[in-house]
Scaffold this motif. Structure first.
Motif, PDB file in Angstrom:
ATOM      1  N   ILE A 328       0.810  -0.914  -0.152  1.00 41.34           N
ATOM      2  CA  ILE A 328      -0.113  -0.187  -0.405  1.00 41.34           C
ATOM      3  C   ILE A 328       0.959   1.601   0.097  1.00 41.34           C
ATOM      4  CG2 ILE A 328      -1.733   1.341   1.167  1.00 41.34           C
ATOM      5  CD1 ILE A 328      -3.139  -1.582   2.421  1.00 41.34           C
ATOM      6  N   THR A 329       2.035   1.757   0.906  1.00 42.11           N
ATOM      7  CA  THR A 329       3.205   2.327   0.739  1.00 42.11           C
ATOM      8  C   THR A 329       3.489   2.322  -0.622  1.00 42.11           C
ATOM      9  OG1 THR A 329       3.266   2.077   3.299  1.00 42.11           O
ATOM     10  CG2 THR A 329       5.042   3.297   2.321  1.00 42.11           C
ATOM     11  N   GLN A 330       3.986   1.459  -1.216  1.00 41.63           N
ATOM     12  CA  GLN A 330       4.132   2.132  -2.288  1.00 41.63           C
ATOM     13  C   GLN A 330       3.537   2.919  -3.732  1.00 41.63           C
ATOM     14  OE1 GLN A 330       6.119  -1.613  -4.639  1.00 41.63           O
ATOM     15  NE2 GLN A 330       7.375  -0.917  -5.809  1.00 41.63           N
ATOM     16  N   ARG A 331       2.144   2.260  -4.216  1.00 40.92           N
ATOM     17  CA  ARG A 331       1.152   2.713  -4.236  1.00 40.92           C
ATOM     18  C   ARG A 331       0.912   4.093  -4.161  1.00 40.92           C
ATOM     19  NH1 ARG A 331      -2.156  -1.112  -6.420  1.00 40.92           N
ATOM     20  NH2 ARG A 331      -3.827   0.671  -7.509  1.00 40.92           N
ATOM     21  N   ASP A 344       3.140  14.493   2.015  1.00 40.74           N
ATOM     22  CA  ASP A 344       4.196  13.131   2.591  1.00 40.74           C
ATOM     23  C   ASP A 344       3.081  11.236   3.270  1.00 40.74           C
ATOM     24  OD1 ASP A 344       6.435  12.017   3.893  1.00 40.74           O
ATOM     25  OD2 ASP A 344       5.574  12.928   6.150  1.00 40.74           O
ATOM     26  N   VAL A 345       3.774  10.476   2.696  1.00 41.06           N
ATOM     27  CA  VAL A 345       3.464   9.042   2.975  1.00 41.06           C
ATOM     28  C   VAL A 345       3.845   9.022   4.519  1.00 41.06           C
ATOM     29  CG1 VAL A 345       2.800   7.222   2.318  1.00 41.06           C
ATOM     30  CG2 VAL A 345       2.505   8.922   0.520  1.00 41.06           C
ATOM     31  N   ARG A 346       3.844   7.893   5.314  1.00 41.25           N
ATOM     32  CA  ARG A 346       4.332   7.507   6.464  1.00 41.25           C
ATOM     33  C   ARG A 346       3.551   6.184   7.015  1.00 41.25           C
ATOM     34  NH1 ARG A 346       3.643  13.094   7.510  1.00 41.25           N
ATOM     35  NH2 ARG A 346       1.902  13.367   9.965  1.00 41.25           N
ATOM     36  N   GLY A 347       4.438   5.288   7.938  1.00 37.47           N
ATOM     37  CA  GLY A 347       3.558   4.539   8.865  1.00 37.47           C
ATOM     38  C   GLY A 347       4.715   3.309   8.372  1.00 37.47           C
ATOM     39  N   LEU A 348       3.908   2.890   9.778  1.00 35.64           N
ATOM     40  CA  LEU A 348       4.872   1.176   9.144  1.00 35.64           C
ATOM     41  C   LEU A 348       4.101  -0.421   9.702  1.00 35.64           C
ATOM     42  CD1 LEU A 348       6.856   1.605  12.830  1.00 35.64           C
ATOM     43  CD2 LEU A 348       8.016   1.223  10.324  1.00 35.64           C
ATOM     44  N   MET A 351       0.175   0.565   9.630  1.00 34.82           N
ATOM     45  CA  MET A 351      -0.501   1.655  10.471  1.00 34.82           C
ATOM     46  C   MET A 351       0.208   2.962   9.181  1.00 34.82           C
ATOM     47  SD  MET A 351      -0.409   2.932  13.978  1.00 34.82           S
ATOM     48  CE  MET A 351      -0.063   4.567  14.787  1.00 34.82           C
ATOM     49  N   ILE A 352      -0.884   3.921   8.567  1.00 31.92           N
ATOM     50  CA  ILE A 352      -0.593   4.484   7.285  1.00 31.92           C
ATOM     51  C   ILE A 352      -0.968   6.067   7.808  1.00 31.92           C
ATOM     52  CG2 ILE A 352       0.644   3.994   4.701  1.00 31.92           C
ATOM     53  CD1 ILE A 352       0.197   1.063   4.426  1.00 31.92           C
ATOM     54  N   GLY A 353      -0.111   6.433   6.827  1.00 33.95           N
ATOM     55  CA  GLY A 353      -0.502   8.042   7.225  1.00 33.95           C
ATOM     56  C   GLY A 353      -0.476   8.895   5.827  1.00 33.95           C
ATOM     57  N   ILE A 354      -1.466   9.741   5.462  1.00 35.54           N
ATOM     58  CA  ILE A 354      -1.115  10.501   4.207  1.00 35.54           C
ATOM     59  C   ILE A 354      -1.040  11.636   4.442  1.00 35.54           C
ATOM     60  CG2 ILE A 354      -1.898  10.541   1.486  1.00 35.54           C
ATOM     61  CD1 ILE A 354      -3.623   7.964   2.051  1.00 35.54           C
ATOM     62  N   GLU A 355      -0.671  12.768   4.284  1.00 35.41           N
ATOM     63  CA  GLU A 355      -0.538  14.229   4.768  1.00 35.41           C
ATOM     64  C   GLU A 355      -0.374  14.759   3.461  1.00 35.41           C
ATOM     65  OE1 GLU A 355       1.648  17.940   7.021  1.00 35.41           O
ATOM     66  OE2 GLU A 355       2.214  15.275   7.593  1.00 35.41           O
TER      67      GLU A 355
END
Length: 420
Positions: A328-331, A344-348, A351-355
């Protein structure tokens, strides 16, 4: 008799017009039969999705035996859960306090343990933190809007800046900052506290505050500061714990052992209400009369939680969380390259966030809320940071997510941003 006809007039809190009828796995269905992928895992608590068959079987079996008994007695489900929690926790955490009814009361209990063990008072937390909705945890949490309606606040809380590298409070860069966000806590202790600090409570990844991931070195530096000052370090893993980040606890990502971990939400698997405080021996000894709740150590919830831990501990389960999270992060990173509004895209793990930002790089709240509305129209249930006041969209589907379902989430998010 009153003559209100609309159920929304009778329910004290605000609800939408959507009537949800059933769920299965990562999917929730409304009264019109429409299917939604729940990227919020309920309230971030359905770690195994809706109606996980093994959790439901454990609950059904336990209801035939015993639903509740006072926690003064032993029961097999509670004993099983305690053993499993100790087994999957950092090595130094050897005691489990289950007599708490949710994440907020777990956090309060951990603070009480620290105060009793140290003989000190103050609690240090972060600007954007969220530790619960009781009066103590409302005061502990960051964000002024939480405290605004209430005239009395729990005293002795010192709020300090988050390790939010994307919008650094100190206007530094991680490569050269020397972790000023930890160093300056010394100044807050010396000048803004009562001089009697019992504990630091921190989320390794902020839950409500914008999915801010502690940068490399931050938690280790915080551990050193606490050791030097004789302060108890508590990790609030209500949202990050029980596999959400791709490890059983987020502490494992950072190689740091706190003095206590609080956990709840995902521990119930498919929605059972259960929470726990995991502590080291130094925090032991707080008498039960100082912190215990009727529905803490509940037998039925413990049976569900023990089964949840068994499922998540199986070979390959957490590896799949890391894999689908990376997918999902890669997409999302591909979307970021195509859309300037994604800063920004960040998470572990999952548990991912899109700013989201405007053309000047400022937080864009209207756009963030629009993404959530379009998500709903496209069959995605999304939530935003800071209880709808923030500019970060949170992606946290159930941990049972498959690679195909991760791709489906990516496809629907691409549709949403194409519509924007």
């Amino acid at each position: 008799m009153h003559n209100r006809q609309n159920i929304r007039d009778l329910i004290y809190y605000e609800v939408s017009d959507h009537l949800m009828t059933h769920g299965e796995g990562i999917y929730l269905y409304d009264a019109h039969g429409r299917q939604y992928i729940d990227c919020s895992s309920g309230t971030f608590n359905l770690s195994l999705g809706y109606g996980h068959p093994e959790v439901m079987a454990a609950v059904r079996e336990q209801t035939e035996k015993l639903v509740h008994v006072t926690s003064s007695f032993q029961t097999e489900p509670v004993n099983d859960l305690v053993r499993r929690l100790v087994e999957v926790s950092p090595e130094s955490l050897t005691q489990v306090h289950l007599k708490v009814s949710g994440g907020a009361t777990a956090n309060e209990g951990a603070v009480k343990m620290a105060q009793a063990a140290t003989g000190r008072r103050d609690v240090i937390t972060l600007f954007r933190s969220h530790h619960g909705q009781t009066m103590m945890t409302t005061a502990m949490s960051g964000e002024a809007f939480r405290r605004e309606p209430f005239p009395l606040h729990f005293p002795g809380v010192v709020h300090v800046p988050d390790p939010y590298c994307h919008r650094c409070f100190y206007r530094q860069h991680r490569e050269s900052c020397g972790l000023l966000c930890v160093e300056r806590i010394d100044d807050f202790i010396d000048h803004a506290s009562s001089g009697s600090v019992a504990c630091v409570v921190v989320e390794p990844v902020s839950g409500s505050g914008g999915n801010v991931v502690a940068p490399d070195g931050y938690l280790a530096a915080l551990r050193r500061l606490c050791d030097e000052r004789g302060i108890v370090l508590i990790f609030d893993e209500i949202q990050t714990g029980i596999g959400r980040t791709g490890r059983m606890f987020a502490a494992e990502h950072f190689g740091v052992e706190p003095d206590a971990i609080t956990t709840a939400k995902g521990l119930g698997g498919s929605g059972m209400q259960v929470a726990a405080i995991l502590s080291n021996d130094a925090l032991g000894g707080l008498d039960g009369s100082f912190h215990s709740f009727t529905y803490g150590a509940n037998v039925l919830a413990s049976a569900a939680a023990a089964t949840t831990l068994e499922v998540i501990s199986r070979p390959g389960f957490l590896e799949n969380v890391r894999k689908t999270g990376a997918q999902i992060t890669q997409r999302l990173e591909g979307l970021q390259a195509a859309h300037a509004c994604i800063s920004d895209v960040r998470g572990l793990g999952l548990m991912i966030g899109i700013e989201l930002v405007d053309a000047e790089g400022r937080p864009n709240l209207p756009l963030t809320q629009r993404v959530v509305r379009l998500g709903l129209e496209n069959g995605l249930l999304l939530r935003t940071s800071r209880y709808g006041r923030g500019n970060v969209v949170k992606i946290r589907p159930p941990l049972i997510l498959t690679s195909e379902e991760a791709d489906l989430i990516g496809d629907r998010l691409e549709t949403v941003f194409a519509q924007i």
